[in-house]
Design an enzyme around this catalytic site. Structure first.
Site, PDB file in Angstrom:
ATOM      1  N   ALA A   1       0.875  13.864 -23.138  1.00 55.38           N
ATOM      2  CA  ALA A   1       0.766  12.711 -23.970  1.00 55.38           C
ATOM      3  C   ALA A   1       1.534  11.546 -24.191  1.00 55.38           C
ATOM      4  O   ALA A   1       1.693  10.579 -24.343  1.00 55.38           O
ATOM      5  CB  ALA A   1      -1.027  12.329 -24.204  1.00 55.38           C
TER       6      ALA A   1
ATOM      7  N   PHE B   1      -7.583  18.859 -24.965  1.00 54.71           N
ATOM      8  CA  PHE B   1      -8.281  18.257 -25.602  1.00 54.71           C
ATOM      9  C   PHE B   1      -9.251  17.978 -25.039  1.00 54.71           C
ATOM     10  O   PHE B   1      -9.489  18.413 -24.317  1.00 54.71           O
ATOM     11  CB  PHE B   1      -7.027  16.589 -24.934  1.00 54.71           C
ATOM     12  CG  PHE B   1      -7.920  15.580 -25.730  1.00 54.71           C
ATOM     13  CD1 PHE B   1      -8.631  15.247 -26.822  1.00 54.71           C
ATOM     14  CD2 PHE B   1      -8.208  14.687 -24.501  1.00 54.71           C
ATOM     15  CE1 PHE B   1      -8.736  13.464 -27.278  1.00 54.71           C
ATOM     16  CE2 PHE B   1      -9.183  13.274 -24.697  1.00 54.71           C
ATOM     17  CZ  PHE B   1      -9.054  12.980 -26.074  1.00 54.71           C
ATOM     18  N   ASP B   2     -10.321  17.229 -25.353  1.00 54.72           N
ATOM     19  CA  ASP B   2     -11.755  17.367 -24.820  1.00 54.72           C
ATOM     20  C   ASP B   2     -11.780  16.892 -23.088  1.00 54.72           C
ATOM     21  O   ASP B   2     -12.246  17.561 -22.360  1.00 54.72           O
ATOM     22  CB  ASP B   2     -12.788  15.916 -25.564  1.00 54.72           C
ATOM     23  CG  ASP B   2     -12.464  15.751 -26.593  1.00 54.72           C
ATOM     24  OD1 ASP B   2     -11.376  15.724 -27.027  1.00 54.72           O
ATOM     25  OD2 ASP B   2     -13.306  14.445 -26.883  1.00 54.72           O
TER      26      ASP B   2
ATOM     27  N   HIS C   1     -21.849  11.686 -29.204  1.00 61.30           N
ATOM     28  CA  HIS C   1     -20.977  10.143 -29.577  1.00 61.30           C
ATOM     29  C   HIS C   1     -20.991   9.488 -29.254  1.00 61.30           C
ATOM     30  O   HIS C   1     -20.436   8.278 -30.445  1.00 61.30           O
ATOM     31  CB  HIS C   1     -20.021  10.886 -30.945  1.00 61.30           C
ATOM     32  CG  HIS C   1     -18.740  11.040 -29.858  1.00 61.30           C
ATOM     33  ND1 HIS C   1     -18.713  12.470 -28.903  1.00 61.30           N
ATOM     34  CD2 HIS C   1     -17.538  11.052 -29.612  1.00 61.30           C
ATOM     35  CE1 HIS C   1     -17.767  12.447 -28.076  1.00 61.30           C
ATOM     36  NE2 HIS C   1     -16.536  11.243 -28.748  1.00 61.30           N
TER      37      HIS C   1
ATOM     38  N   LYS D   1      -0.224   6.644 -23.677  1.00 59.55           N
ATOM     39  CA  LYS D   1       0.144   7.141 -25.037  1.00 59.55           C
ATOM     40  C   LYS D   1       1.701   6.425 -24.971  1.00 59.55           C
ATOM     41  O   LYS D   1       1.825   5.638 -25.428  1.00 59.55           O
ATOM     42  CB  LYS D   1      -0.142   8.197 -25.536  1.00 59.55           C
ATOM     43  CG  LYS D   1      -1.787   7.971 -25.599  1.00 59.55           C
ATOM     44  CD  LYS D   1      -2.690   8.921 -24.829  1.00 59.55           C
ATOM     45  CE  LYS D   1      -3.741   9.198 -24.435  1.00 59.55           C
ATOM     46  NZ  LYS D   1      -4.525   9.689 -24.012  1.00 59.55           N
TER      47      LYS D   1
ATOM     48  N   TYR E   1       0.804  -1.428   0.254  1.00 59.54           N
ATOM     49  CA  TYR E   1       0.043  -0.087   0.232  1.00 59.54           C
ATOM     50  C   TYR E   1       0.918   1.239  -0.505  1.00 59.54           C
ATOM     51  O   TYR E   1       0.777   1.733  -0.206  1.00 59.54           O
ATOM     52  CB  TYR E   1      -1.367  -0.026   1.512  1.00 59.54           C
ATOM     53  CG  TYR E   1      -2.181   1.278   1.171  1.00 59.54           C
ATOM     54  CD1 TYR E   1      -2.923   0.844   0.770  1.00 59.54           C
ATOM     55  CD2 TYR E   1      -2.177   2.315   1.749  1.00 59.54           C
ATOM     56  CE1 TYR E   1      -4.612   2.281   0.822  1.00 59.54           C
ATOM     57  CE2 TYR E   1      -2.426   3.332   1.163  1.00 59.54           C
ATOM     58  CZ  TYR E   1      -4.243   3.168   1.536  1.00 59.54           C
ATOM     59  OH  TYR E   1      -4.916   4.334   1.143  1.00 59.54           O
TER      60      TYR E   1
ATOM     61  N   ASP F   1       0.573  19.668 -21.366  1.00 62.59           N
ATOM     62  CA  ASP F   1       0.410  17.927 -22.064  1.00 62.59           C
ATOM     63  C   ASP F   1       0.972  17.437 -22.503  1.00 62.59           C
ATOM     64  O   ASP F   1       1.076  17.197 -23.486  1.00 62.59           O
ATOM     65  CB  ASP F   1      -1.599  18.573 -21.983  1.00 62.59           C
ATOM     66  CG  ASP F   1      -2.316  17.118 -22.503  1.00 62.59           C
ATOM     67  OD1 ASP F   1      -2.068  15.881 -22.579  1.00 62.59           O
ATOM     68  OD2 ASP F   1      -3.682  17.180 -23.148  1.00 62.59           O
TER      69      ASP F   1
HETATM   70  N1  F0G Z   1      -4.894  14.488 -23.604  1.00 64.89           N
HETATM   71  C1  F0G Z   1      -4.618  14.328 -24.351  1.00 64.89           C
HETATM   72  C2  F0G Z   1      -3.814  15.278 -25.589  1.00 64.89           C
HETATM   73  C3  F0G Z   1      -4.813  12.821 -24.225  1.00 64.89           C
HETATM   74  O1  F0G Z   1      -4.639  12.314 -26.337  1.00 64.89           O
HETATM   75  C4  F0G Z   1      -6.123  12.061 -23.996  1.00 64.89           C
HETATM   76  C5  F0G Z   1      -6.497  10.947 -23.745  1.00 64.89           C
HETATM   77  C6  F0G Z   1      -6.224  13.040 -22.824  1.00 64.89           C
HETATM   78  C7  F0G Z   1      -5.339  14.321 -22.016  1.00 64.89           C
HETATM   79  C8  F0G Z   1      -6.966  12.294 -21.491  1.00 64.89           C
HETATM   80  O2  F0G Z   1      -5.834  10.762 -20.962  1.00 64.89           O
HETATM   81  O3  F0G Z   1      -7.373   8.861 -21.764  1.00 64.89           O
HETATM   82  O4  F0G Z   1      -5.781   8.700 -20.143  1.00 64.89           O
HETATM   83  O5  F0G Z   1      -7.768   9.640 -19.042  1.00 64.89           O
HETATM   84  N2  F0G Z   1      -6.678  10.583 -25.540  1.00 64.89           N
HETATM   85  C9  F0G Z   1      -7.221   9.843 -25.933  1.00 64.89           C
HETATM   86  C10 F0G Z   1      -7.084   9.744 -27.352  1.00 64.89           C
HETATM   87  C11 F0G Z   1      -8.390   9.095 -25.322  1.00 64.89           C
HETATM   88  O6  F0G Z   1      -7.812   8.550 -28.104  1.00 64.89           O
HETATM   89  O7  F0G Z   1      -6.682  10.313 -27.819  1.00 64.89           O
HETATM   90  P1  F0G Z   1      -6.695   9.773 -20.425  1.00 64.89           P
END
Ligand code: F0G
Length: 458
Positions: A218, A125-126, A450, A259, A73, A216
């Protein structure tokens, strides 16, 4: 001269069989899924290009790590290992584990946006946008105009428009802006890279106005590979050196490890300021779990510590970006329009150009995604008006800047033959493009529609 692509720098030890359905079976499955690819069962898909997130193949060393993972833990071995790897790679003194990218956003963004009104990014990103808004602020995108023209070559289509950024800061008031975010690579613009020069300039602007600068991260490794190829100053630098230059003086980063760190689950937060880190730790404990595991299993942390190192290997990145370039070259030869030059994790096919007879409110990028499944069992997704949704005030369908069908390529999963099938399928579709019809939504939830909306062909 023909370009030379390096072979997959691995051999295959364990395989996962794929089912290949007949065209009739696929017709039936997509109709049962109400023409929404998110409703398809994965076992009915042959080549799954829905996302490159969490879909990569781990190495033997990572699988060995899974067995070594320490599930204590508090203070597990793997915790110290990942701390050491992450601090060395990114150069920030404080690193926190969380379970994925959006968890990093959920923990970090409310700290940066406390009492503030805006976040500005090259493009959010969304999920980043959602967490900015959940923290009570507005998310503003400020990408260079070159990103909007899918046919024009530009080395760094992911860049921040720095003049516009300064104008925003002056108009909105620096005191109202909680954070300036650089998304590398810029996913929403097509996986497009950002130059180190642009990162430095943006960071310098942020700091001049006393605003925090966040990355960010990723796809930080793919971004660094593009920098090596396209930014002359870095042509002789190692990927590790470019990563350090990228994160130099950044106040913090949020990262989805799913990623470029080539794991199926995981996230990281990095910060420089000790006070921010204290708040990050407190919030992690309530939302994610104790600080030494942050919502991850020990075995996944062990795989992450190894994946961070494998993800910045230059030969791996050469193969990885080479796959994109190979697929892009085949599409170009076949006259398929896409966001060009190709990005780091996906080919974004320009459905607006391929299916010009389908207007945005009949969802050309969704129509192409459905057609790809029909043609070859390939699952791609719409990044266009279908994903964008309706205006919350008027309820009317919004028109997206792009109508992209995204072919996201999982890491180390598909071979060059799979890429050929993808290219051939698109070329076949192009030949009968004018017969392809648009779609109408028959049922939709009010937000993030979507994922679950039902459609019917027109
Ligand atoms: N930032 C970027 C640039 C991303 O592409 C994603 C996720 C996230 C943050 C969020 O990360 O999924 O680990 O919570 N992108 C995926 C995609 C879902 O299909 O482009 P997460």
């Amino acid at each position: 001269m023909k370009p030379i692509y390096i072979p997959e720098p691995f051999r295959i030890k364990s395989v996962e069989p794929l089912r290949i359905l007949t065209r009739e079976e696929r017709e039936q499955k997509i109709a049962e899924a109400n023409y929404n690819v998110f409703s398809l069962a994965a076992r009915d898909v042959c080549i799954d290009l829905l996302t490159d997130s969490g879909t990569g193949a781990m190495s033997t060393a990572q699988w060995a790590g899974v067995m070594m993972g320490d599930e204590s833990y508090a203070g597990a071995d793997c915790y110290y290992k990942v701390q050491q790897a992450a601090k060395k790679i990114f150069g920030l003194p404080h690193v926190q584990l969380v379970h994925q990218g959006r968890a990093a956003e959920k923990v970090l963004l409310p700290i940066l946006l406390e009492g503030k009104k805006y976040a500005i990014a090259n493009m959010h990103f969304d999920t980043t946008r959602a967490h900015v808004e959940l923290a009570g602020a507005r998310a503003i995108d400020c990408v260079v105009p070159e990103a909007l023209d899918t046919t024009a070559y530009f080395d760094f289509k992911g860049n921040m428009d720095c003049e516009k950024l300064e104008a925003y800061i002056r108009d909105l008031g620096a005191e109202n802006i909680g954070v300036i975010i650089m998304t590398i690579t810029n996913n929403s613009a097509g996986g497009q890279p950002v130059s180190v020069e642009n990162i430095r300039r943006t960071r310098e602007i942020a700091h001049r106005y006393g605003i925090k600068f966040m990355i960010d991260a990723a796809r930080f490794a793919e971004n660094s590979y593009f920098v090596k190829q396209r930014e002359p100053k870095f042509k002789d630098s190692s990927i590790a050196e470019i990563v350090r230059a990228t994160f130099e003086d950044a106040d913090c980063f949020a990262m989805s490890s799913k990623k470029d760190a080539i794991v199926n689950m995981g996230g990281l937060i990095g910060c420089r300021d000790k006070n921010i880190f204290e708040l990050v730790k407190q919030r992690t404990i309530s939302f994610e779990g104790f600080i030494t595991y942050g919502g991850m299993s020990g075995r996944d942390i062990e795989a992450l510590a190894q994946g961070l190192i494998e993800g910045i290997d230059e030969n791996y990145l050469k193969y990885r970006i080479g796959q994109m370039e190979y697929l892009a070259a085949r599409l170009e030869e076949g006259g398929i329009p896409f966001q060009s030059p190709v990005g780091g994790h996906a080919v974004f096919v320009d459905a607006k150009k391929l299916l010009p007879h389908i207007p945005y409110y009949e969802f050309p990028a969704q129509a192409l995604a459905v057609e790809l499944y029909r043609e070859a069992g390939i699952r791609a997704c719409d990044i266009g008006s279908f994903m964008l949704g309706n205006d919350p005030e008027t309820g009317k369908q919004l028109e997206a800047d792009f109508e992209f069908t995204r072919l996201a390529i999982p890491r180390r999963v598909y071979t060059q033959s799979h890429l050929d099938v993808i290219a051939d399928a698109l070329i076949n579709i192009k030949e009968r493009a004018d017969e392809i019809k648009g779609y109408k939504i028959v049922e939709e939830p009010p937000i993030l529609r979507h994922f679950t909306a039902k459609l019917r062909p027109l």
